[in-house]
Every structure is written in structure tokens, then in C-alpha cells.
Design an enzyme around this catalytic site. Sequence first.
Site, mmCIF file in Angstrom:
data_model
loop_
_atom_site.group_PDB
_atom_site.id
_atom_site.type_symbol
_atom_site.label_atom_id
_atom_site.label_comp_id
_atom_site.label_asym_id
_atom_site.label_seq_id
_atom_site.Cartn_x
_atom_site.Cartn_y
_atom_site.Cartn_z
ATOM 1 C CB CYS A 65 -0.908 0.014 1.230
ATOM 2 S SG CYS A 65 -1.860 1.547 1.408
ATOM 3 C CD GLN A 77 -1.014 13.733 -9.450
ATOM 4 O OE1 GLN A 77 -0.164 12.874 -9.583
ATOM 5 N NE2 GLN A 77 -0.809 14.810 -8.707
ATOM 6 N N GLY A 108 9.361 -28.281 -5.489
ATOM 7 C CA GLY A 108 10.113 -28.728 -6.662
ATOM 8 C C GLY A 108 10.356 -27.617 -7.651
ATOM 9 N NE ARG A 142 14.700 -14.912 2.771
ATOM 10 C CZ ARG A 142 14.094 -13.934 2.118
ATOM 11 N NH1 ARG A 142 13.819 -12.803 2.734
ATOM 12 N NH2 ARG A 142 13.761 -14.082 0.848
ATOM 13 C CD GLU A 145 3.221 18.084 -2.094
ATOM 14 O OE1 GLU A 145 3.992 17.722 -2.976
ATOM 15 O OE2 GLU A 145 2.701 19.221 -2.052
#
EC number: 1.2.3.7
Length: 1360
Positions: A162, A799, A355, A438, A1293
Site C-alpha cells: 500500500c 491529476q 520442486g 537471511r 506533503e
Amino acid sequence: MEGKQECLVFAVNGERFEVPNIDPSTTLLQYLRSHTRFKSVKLGCGDGGCGACVVLLSKYDPVLDQVEDYTVSSCLTLLCSLNGCSVTTTEGLGNSKDGFHPIHQRFAGFHASQCGFCTPGICMSLYSALIDAEKTPRPEPSPGFSRLTASEAEKAIAGNLCRCTGYRPIADACKSFAADVDIEDLGINSFWRNGDTKEVKVSRLPSYNPKDHICTYPQFLKDEHCPEMHMNSKGCSWYSPVSIEELEKLLHSSVAENCTRIKVVVGNTGTGYYNEIIDYDKYIDLRYIPELSVIKKDNLGIEFGATVSISKAIFSLKEENIINVCPGGELVFKKVAEHMEKIASGFIRNSASIGGNLVMAQRNYFPSDIATLLLALSSSVSILTGRKREKITLEQFFSRLPLDPTSVLLSVHIPYWEPIESADTNESNHKLLFETYRAAPRPVGNALPYLNAAFLAKISFHKDEVLVKNIQLAFGAYGVKHSTRARKVEEHLTGKILSLDILAEAIKLVKDSVIPEVGTSFAAYRSSLAASYLFEFLFNLTGLDYAISGDELNGNLLDEGLESKNDSDISQIARPTLLSSAKQVVESSREYYPVGEPMIKFGAAIQASGEAVYVDDISSPPNCLHGAFIYSTKPLARVKGISFKSNSLPKGVTAVISFKDIPKEGANVGSKEGSVFEPLFADDLTRYAGDRIGFVLAETQKSADVAAKLALVEYDTESLDPPILTVEEALERSSFIEVPSHLHPAKVGDFPKGMVEADHSILSAEIELGSQYYFYMETQTALAIPDEDNCMVVYSSIQCPEYAHSVVARCLGIPEHNVRVITRRVGGGFGGKASKASPVATACALAAHCLRRPVRIYLDRKTDMIMAGGRHPMKITYSVGFKSNGKITALHLDILINAGQTIDASIIMPRNMVGALKKYDWGALSFDIKLCKTNHCGKTAMRAPGEVQASFIAESILENVASVLSLDVDSVRSKNLHTYESLKLFYGSAAGDSVEYTLPTIWDKVARSSIFAQRVALIEQFNSCNSWRKRGISRAPIMFEVTVKPAPGKVSILLDGSIVVEVGGIEMGQGLWTKVKQVTAYAISKIQCDGTEDLVEKVRVVQSDTLSLVQGGLTAGSTTSEASCEAAILCCNFLVERLTPLKKKLQDQMGSVTWDILILQAHDYSVNLAASSYYVPESGSGGYLNYGAAVSEVEVNVLTGETTILREDIIYDCGQSLNPAVDLGQIEGAFIQGVGFFMLEEYLTNADGLVVTDNTWTYKIPTIDTIPKQFNVEVLNSGHHQKRVLSSKASGEPPLLLAVSVHCATRAAVKAARKQRKSWGALDETDSTFELEVPATMPVVKQLCGLDSVEWYLRSLLTR
């Protein structure tokens, strides 16, 4: 079997589908979207890496009379593999007509859906987890809950991406179903209010009863269940053999011997990695061969048939009864299972086979985790080669030549392991050790590792010493063809008593053994990881208690649940944990009711149910063609021609158009910035890699995409100048884009004077910043339909529909009144669907105009990433003067911005950057900012364009100053915060009144609420006690200037009193429509008649239509919502003014007047019930400042470079929020997108400037496991702001910039690690100043912590 031809029969949401003839390469997603009405499955990537296409697949076992349910990625699942299966999409759970499912309701109520494109897939991931939980033998949960645990709820969505929300509200919506959830820990929602009791809260959640689950497998499928199928289609064949013998015949048939292309399939997930575009003649489905799907357990170990899915293997390895069958093996099997849970994501593991994974590793060199795990355990495989079966070790399997198409892996055997036998009767003297490792960008999975490892050792204890009887060390995914055993290291350790000398030599040997091939990225880092993991595995066995100094810290860090254990046992290095409880503090206000209420985002429920319509969900008109771009792979070259291997158009392709097909009266234009137009297609010269050369038109999107990839472009570079690919080359060749004078930012103060006043200076320091990709979940898409009288209707996910409108008209050479651009909603934009969406819409319109047929396109993710442009990279050189107390006196910056080839939005960059840089009082500020024109794809505005880079630059400078002065950087920040007087000097009128300058208050408040000072001391103590985990904390402010732009609006009242609103702003998930609804209801209610209390339910905001509402402008810059709201208010004021005389007249006649009566009478009296407006901000009120601050705490794993964000505290000033829930979502989502920029996302190109991180395998945005473990946000209500729209402020923003605090905290942790390394004798750490790159990925962090830290540590112990 050869003569059979059967129909494919399956169900979707309970409906029967019978398909007599289908191309076997067709995926479930392609079929659902093109042949059914179920459009909730979205194409987000095509790699199986985003989860947007997840569905529930159900299969029936007639022998056991059981239904098996699990999620799959429909973009990879082949339709022909679904014979007799049932598919459930989110539409099948509920809808607006029949009632929403509790999942849909809770997602909406917890504000867990913004743009909504990803939401259906997440809902299905959760639904599958709920079904699985109900099948587990657990206690009956409380009413309203399920057997699901909170941990399982989070892991269920770990593979879903997301880009909007920041995941926290999604996690809350999912955990609201969990039996063990503390409901007090769930965040802000629309179900209850603060102060409600726990019982009240539970009662207000949408009711959930597991017994109400829909039937996932309809009875009619049970009645006609027939698993065997063979189908011929369009020259392709699908075979489902039911025995090994049948398989052999198929593989060695005459067709196979004549080089027929064969594809052996199980889950088809490998296609997501290799993105094959070739057609196969024969598909062989192995899943119906019983021998290949069996799991056998005996006293020798466990054997998996090759088609057993990874998920089933995990389940089997975890089963308790395996302990009885394989005594001593449970340690190994459990850890193998735990590691496997980090491979890919759940919906991939459900389809991918054991496999298939190993064959990909053997044949195609896939960086497999499973291969490494099984190699360490001396596993073996059975294979069918020719007509011969053989059993060989896995190591032998990998050493052979790649399997040919007629060879098949049959099974995998993992032996069980138990402690070695000993003559000593004390069995406790012997021990079996097994660990797996990992290192990957995402802890929980869904990311390929930089390196994986698995170690198995048999040891025995003799007094205080440890003897290594046997050891097996496997490493993989580090840039070699196959996983390998470190034989030399094994030989060195076997039979030895462990000591520091032995371990140090083993570390040296492992670095010499684990060497990536030439060209592998981060080669030294990968080798260092191998050393780190071996150290972690063996160090505690050396028996040195003094190894890691310091005492254990007791208790929790300030009761925040963050453990502060001494890591003398190195295995205590942090593992991924669940998200902690978090606080969201919001204030709602009833002053402008319903404005200020945390209402559910408009459309959230239909987004969750899959009913929300995006551009690509619009049904294709008859005769519709599909387009795909042919783009350049060269940065600067002549295009001599486009051809195909067959010298004719590929099958299904209708045409290829280019600049030559533009009408004579038109122009080669694809986008515009202001009055400057940019070309749609390259003409005879392509100017950057990714430049559009041609547009393929085909009968299907798949055919178009394949043809575009197969197109051969002939280039010629003779006599051309070399391309400009760096800002340094642009500077050398004076290749710049001119910035209009009105966009030039002003300097502040006298720089030379400031430098004279300074006690110290830093001269010509450098910073480099890279790019970032938008990763909107919906890629660029458009649909163009020719209309009567030479008109064109274009549906675009854009936009700024106004841009596309004028560009299409100019390209086609028709009047603008012949063009109509419609945009309903956008599946994520972030600036990437402003100018960059226009060429996509224009290309469709041009093709539709030329061919007189509807044309649509949905860009595949790779093409989108290559053509997107992204955030502006740049190089910064600065000189700064400062006092001994840290006060800055002067700053000068030389900034070279890589703008790419086109102007686009680059001209706003200097102003934006300087605006954000001015958040500190620099004394004097001067700069020279150049926009470098290079042969790269044109960069464009991405959320907070320029501001986010400038915010980092400012913090980097202060970090450097603090290092030079050996001062605490937080004190340096505080020292350089603005006073109101300096604020006015730097920002002028945008500073507003002194009461509006809330940053000093926020700065102090966030320190108190986060307990900043106490945590600084605790972290210092933690770091002194822990060698391999280091923590850092940082507090950072933001100051973000925004500009409110003009905006149109139209409000119409219909006969029944319902209200329709049109605004120029585009709904992209930011809640614009929701705020406009609330504001419209408030403004209309000023009519003050009965029935207006719940007027918000009568308001609907409708899609943008460029012929219905003109001058819509660009939805960007964080202020379009408030501007659209003000435009709606103006319209409502006109309507109230018109209705007031009639209302008074009716009141005189009737006493009281209801809203419905008033509107009916208004129709009778011919009152104009439609009003239009065009809001233009008053002079001096268009620009204002936004304030916020954040405190971030991180923990760095010194051995791997992994950074975990432990806690985040944010306070952000929203003025008087129009909708606190919407603004909170914007704050959290923006912040997490900023975390991506600063910590994770690498948008890289090759030497020609062609993007190479072009899919979900290589480009990693944040996921639920990379967000802050504890995420506290306060939306500050700072009271009245007279010049703002109902006293509100922007939120879209500015909060992104706050993520710089995470980077700064990481730098603090790295600094602690470097200090420690120096104490071990490393002589290259004398300089305390260093630059932590952006993004601060694992290799970057580990590099600065020291790739040789383990060696220095051991050396320090050996010299004691």
C-alpha cells in the site's frame, strides 16, 4: 487421452463459468477483468509482488469431503489450472446493494483505504486468514471476534503493498477481528469515541460471526467434480497427466522430440520472476500425479513430492506428530519452516511448489532460500531423466547441467538429524545446532535476500571446551549460480576445539569462500554477511563470558515495551516483532459541523468491496484496441526503423503508430508545462532511454505488451555527440534548463559577512541524492473513444485533466470543444500522474483518431517505471560558517539538479528547495541552483518535490557541524531554530502572524510527549552494553511553505433535495471528496431550515469532466482540497443567498420549513439551484507555512546493517482540521513514503540511463514489517487562522519531510557503532564526520558500521 477436448468449468463468487476454448497462457486476472463483471482484482505489478490481485481459491477433495481455501496471486495463476475450482473475490463477500461484509465496514471505519486500489486484495488476504483461523482447534472467541490472533492478522497482509496509508490503520482493521487483540490498542476509527468503555467499543464494531462465512465452494461444482482435463486451444495444448507413466509419454511424444516448446507447470509463480513473453506449444500440469503431491514421514526423515506447495511444506514441518516420527529432528524442521515463512508472501507460497523452486534454482539460477536450507541438511532429490529415475544429493543436482525440458524433479528428501551417539552415558554432553539466516530489505519476507545461510553442527562439550564433531555450512543468493557449501571452512572447523584463533581463521576462510561473481551488487557486503552469520553461530560456543562488556539493563525502556537486554548471548539479536500499541491524538471540532468530524472517507466501503470504478475497470467498448509503448533503450540515437522478427506484424497486432501518424493539422505534443509543450514521440532522434518511439495497437493488452517487447529498434549513433548522463557532464557542456525569473528564489542576508563572523567553517562539502519512483498502485492508464463530429472522449487516470484536454486537442489538430477528458478517481498519484499521464492519454487519443476505433492502455509496471522519470537526483556542494556554540552564520550551496531531457515540473525545484532549506536560521543564505538538462527521462514533481531533498540537506549540514564541534546535534538544531523575527526575514508574508508560528511549541511538546531526554540517556546506556545492536534517536523539525491555487466549483441542488458537487480537484485517496462533502453540508446548512442537520448524506461529489467544469487546474501541492472546499463554499453561499428570501416567505406562511419542502418550492418558484464559482486566493493569503516535528528511535543490527524503527512520535499542525481522520492518514502515509526514500528505495539506471530497478523484485517500498513498531501521531489543532479555509492547513506533503528524522537516528546508531569499532583498534575511524547515503539501505549502513567489525572485535579479544 490425446483425443479428448473438454470444457474448463469453474466458479467465481458462486457463479458457474464454462470455457470451451482458451489460450492456456491466459491468467485468472486476465480472464476476470476481460470476461466477467468482477473487476476488483487489480493488476499492480504482474510479478506476484504487490497483492493487488489476490483472490481466494477453493478446491474440493471428494474423498475427505473437505474444501481447501487459500489465497493466490491471480496475475500468475493460469486459468486452465482452475478446472473444478471456485474463486472468491472481494465482490463475493458483500456489496453496497446486498450489504457490505464486516471486513469492508471495518476497513472503511478504521480509515484503512485511501486511493483504494490495493484494498480489495488486502481484504481477501485477511478473509483467507479468518477462514484458516476458524479451522484451527482454538477456544471459541468472544462474540464479534474470530479465532485469528493479532500476530496472524498482521502476517496475513505482509505481502500486500500500500503506497497511501502507511499500513497502521490497515493493521488495526485486521487486528480488530483477532481474539487476543486489546481493543484499547486499536487506533482512531468511526465506531467509538474516546472515553467509551471496552464493552461499548466491542458492541459498536460491525458485527462479525464466523458462521456467516459465505460458501466458498458451491454445491454445483461438487456435483460435477471432475479433476482430469485435457484441452486444445488455438494450437496450444493443456495436459493433466495422472501418473508418472503418462507424464513420460507426454514428455517423449513425437511432438516433444520435434522441439515443441513445453512448459511444465504447478503454480506458475516463476513467471513472476522471469516475465516470460514466449508462447508454449504444450502445457503439462503436474498437480494431478498423486506421487508428486505426497508428503511422506518416516524414521529417516520427510519427503515432499515436487508439487507440494511451500505453504503445505511449512505446515507439515511444523506438525507436532513429526516429533514422534523423527525424534530429534523437530529442531531442524521447525527452523526450516520458520525460514520458509520469509520466502515471498503467503499468496505466492500457497501456489509455489518445493520442486518448482529448486528447479528454478538449478535451471535458471534463481536465488533460492530453500536450496540453501536443504543443502545444509544433506538433502537429496529424485529426478526423472529420460525414462530413468535416479536419486542424487542436492549438491550433485546443482552441479549438473541445467535440466532439459524432458527431465522432471519428482521429490525432495530431508533427513532428520539427532545428536551423535557417544560412549559417554551423559547424553547432555552432545548437542545438535541448526540455524538459518537471511539478510533482506524486508524482515518478514516478500524480498530476495542479499545472502542466505544455513548452518548445521554436531558438537560435544568437554569441561569448558566445545569440540566441533561435524559442521555443514551452506550459503546462497550472494551472486553465484547456485547455493554452495563452504567446504574449506567446514574442514577447518571439523574436529577442532573452538577458540578465538580457530574462529578468526574460519571468518577469514569464509570470506575467501563466499565471493560473489563479478558484477554482483554489494559484493563486499555479501561476503561480510557470511562472516557475520558464522560469527553469530559460533561465537557463543567459545565460552568467553567477558566477550561483550556491560551489565544487563533491567526492565523496559520507559515502559514502552522495547527490550534492552545485554546481548552477551549473540542469538538475542532482534527478530521481527509485532507492531506495538500506538497513540493517535486528534481533536475534532463542531464549530463548522460536520466539518472537523473524523468522518469515513467517501467511497471507502465500495473501494474495499471492489465496486469503485477506476479507468481500467470501465468495460471496453466494442471493437476496442489495446496499446503498448515501444521505448528507446539508448540515451541518444537516431531511430532508423522499427521491425519484428517475422517481418510482419505479430499475431493480434493491428498497427504501430509513431510521430509520422500525427495529423498534418496536429502537432507532435504529448504533455505541457505552462505554455511549453513536450513531444509525444521521438522523431528521428531519441533523446533518452525510455523515450517513446512507437505505439503498438493490438486486440488484447497482452498481445500489445508482448509485441512491444519483441519489437526491434534499429539505432544509429554515428556523428552524434556523446549523451549527457551526469550533472557534471551537463555542467561541463553548459547544458541547462532556464528557470523563469518569477520562479527565482531570493537569497537572504550577506554571505561573505556571515563567513567573516564565523568561528569555524566547512568548505566544499558534498552530498549526492538519488531518485525515487512513485509506485502508485495503479499504473498509467487511459481509454479514448472517438465520438460524433470528430470529437474524442478520453478517460484518464490523471491529476490534471485540463492538461490532457489541451494537449489532445493540439496533437489531433481539433478545437478543444471537441475533446472531453473524464477522471473519476486515481489509484495513487503523488505527482507522477500530472504531466506524465498526459502522453499516455494522448497516445490513446491519437490512435483512436487514426483508426476510428476505441483505444485503451494499461501500462505494465516495468514500462511505467522506465517512463516515469521520478524524483530529481542532485549533487550538492556547500560551504557553511558557524560559531563555536553551533549557531550558523552563513551558508552557501551549489546545487546541480538532474532534470532529465524535458522541462516538466523541474522549474519549480529551486523555489521549493530554498523554501524548505529556510526552516533554519542560517544567518545568511546564498545559493546557485542549476537545472541540468541531461539525456535521462524528464524528472517530474514527486510528493514534496525539492522540499524533501532540501530538508535532508539542512539536517546533513547540521549533523556535520555538530560532528566538527563535538556537540550534541539536537542542541545545534535547537540553536538554529527561527525566532519569529528571523522567520519573517526568511519567509516574508508567508510567515503569517506570530501566533501562527507554532513550531517552537511543537518542538518542545514532542520532546515531552516522547520523553526525549530520558530516552537519549537510556540509549547511551543501551549502546554501552550491547556490541552488536546500536540504537539512535533524533528529533527533527519541518517548515513547509505551500501555495493555494485558484479552483473552480459547481454545486447543484436536485428536486429531491440531494446535492451534486463538481470541483476541479481530483480524488486520489487524499480525501478531497470527503472534505468537499463536509464543507458543502456545512455551507448549505447556513440556510437554517429543518432537515439540514444530516445534509452531508445528501451530498455527492462527482467525477471531473473538462467540458462541464473548466479551469480545473492541477491537483498537487497539498492545497487542492482546501481550494476546492473554498470553491464549494462560494457556490453554497450563492445558493443560500438565493434561497433565503423564499425560506423567509415560506416561514411566514408555514411557521417552519423543511429542506425538502424548501427545494420543492424553489423549483416551483424557478429559483436557480445551480451555482458556479472560481475561487482565487486574496493577495497575500495564497502562501503559508506548515509546521511539525518528529522524534525517531531506531535500532541497527551491526552484523547485517538492518535498521528497525522502534518508535516514532510525530506532532503536526493541521490548523483546524477539516477532517482529522483524513489528515491523520495523510500524515502517516506521507511519513512512510518518506521512510521509503530515506531508507529503502533505490531507483537505479544502467550506464545508458535505462531504469533497471523496474519491478517489485528490485524496487522495495515500505511494507508493514518496515514501518515503526510504535507509531504515535498527534494532529495538533492550533486554533483559528483567519486567512485559511475554515482555519485548516495542508497535510498531504509536508509530513513526508519528517522521515528525515529516521535517517538521522540511523546515523546516530551508526556513529555509536563506529565509535565502538574504533575502540577495538580500527585505525580508519579517526574522523567522526561521515556521510550516510540516501537511501540508508542495509549495505550502506553495514559499510559504515564496518564490513570487518567481526574481525576487529576478535582481534581485540586476541590481543587482550
